[in-house]
Design an enzyme around this catalytic site. Sequence first.
Site, PDB file in Angstrom:
ATOM      1  N   GLU A 129      27.935  78.547  55.077  1.00  0.00           N
ATOM      2  CA  GLU A 129      26.960  77.698  56.105  1.00  0.00           C
ATOM      3  C   GLU A 129      27.332  76.182  56.000  1.00  0.00           C
ATOM      4  O   GLU A 129      27.390  75.453  55.076  1.00  0.00           O
ATOM      5  CB  GLU A 129      25.633  77.710  55.332  1.00  0.00           C
ATOM      6  CG  GLU A 129      24.395  76.700  56.054  1.00  0.00           C
ATOM      7  CD  GLU A 129      23.026  76.659  55.016  1.00  0.00           C
ATOM      8  OE1 GLU A 129      22.450  75.754  55.393  1.00  0.00           O
ATOM      9  OE2 GLU A 129      22.842  77.505  54.499  1.00  0.00           O
ATOM     10  N   THR A 134      20.620  73.122  58.356  1.00  0.00           N
ATOM     11  CA  THR A 134      19.947  71.884  58.733  1.00  0.00           C
ATOM     12  C   THR A 134      19.860  71.902  60.218  1.00  0.00           C
ATOM     13  O   THR A 134      19.828  70.751  60.715  1.00  0.00           O
ATOM     14  CB  THR A 134      20.699  70.589  58.187  1.00  0.00           C
ATOM     15  OG1 THR A 134      21.170  70.935  56.971  1.00  0.00           O
ATOM     16  CG2 THR A 134      19.631  69.421  57.672  1.00  0.00           C
ATOM     17  N   LYS A 170      14.222  81.600  53.901  1.00  0.00           N
ATOM     18  CA  LYS A 170      14.976  80.937  52.903  1.00  0.00           C
ATOM     19  C   LYS A 170      13.876  80.230  52.238  1.00  0.00           C
ATOM     20  O   LYS A 170      12.837  79.385  52.674  1.00  0.00           O
ATOM     21  CB  LYS A 170      15.861  79.996  53.473  1.00  0.00           C
ATOM     22  CG  LYS A 170      16.444  78.852  52.336  1.00  0.00           C
ATOM     23  CD  LYS A 170      17.386  77.690  52.934  1.00  0.00           C
ATOM     24  CE  LYS A 170      16.469  76.598  53.689  1.00  0.00           C
ATOM     25  NZ  LYS A 170      17.515  75.433  54.100  1.00  0.00           N
TER      26      LYS A 170
END
Length: 206
Positions: A41, A68, A128
Amino acid sequence: MTTALDVIRADRVLTVVRAPRIPDPRALADALAESGIRCVELTFTTPDVLDALRRASESERAVLGVGTVLTGEQAAAAIGSGARFLVTPGIRAEVAREAARHDIPVVMGAFTPSEVLAALDLGAAAVKIFPARALGPGYLKDLRGPFPDTAFIPSGGVNAGNAAEFLAHGAVAVTAGTDVVAPTDVAEGRWADIASRAASFVRSMQ
């Protein structure tokens, strides 16, 4: 077709990269994938992340995503640059909508049970739990009660010393951060050091 989430479930780990620069994105992706962490990621906190994503996507073994992600525009740009999964720090409906249009899985950030429900309602492929360090592995066990079938991926504060415990308490995978990809090592291109720590992290999960 194998999805990014399939790979995350199989490896039980992905790594998040936050660095001021990535001099050779493909070398970074290869170093991680060859050490057992195939899902990588990159994040919008890294300058020129979409260029880095395109270059890293040349790796034949790694599965690249972007984290993000805060807006639908960012989601579209990441997908257009080759992202195979998206990660958000919190509940982002417009990101979920854009990902659904392209059949790209979203790992959506949440912390409370209400936020977990909101993420699932938006179609999150996994949730998450962030920041995981706040309540530790036992919190995953508590969440498993009302959410037995949800794919939880703790992030923030997960390291080689506690990764196995998070997995034992119900995580389908964990997120390796600076414990594996220290920003200075990424910026300086210390791929061998990163590969060594990635391999150690993977061994710690056993």
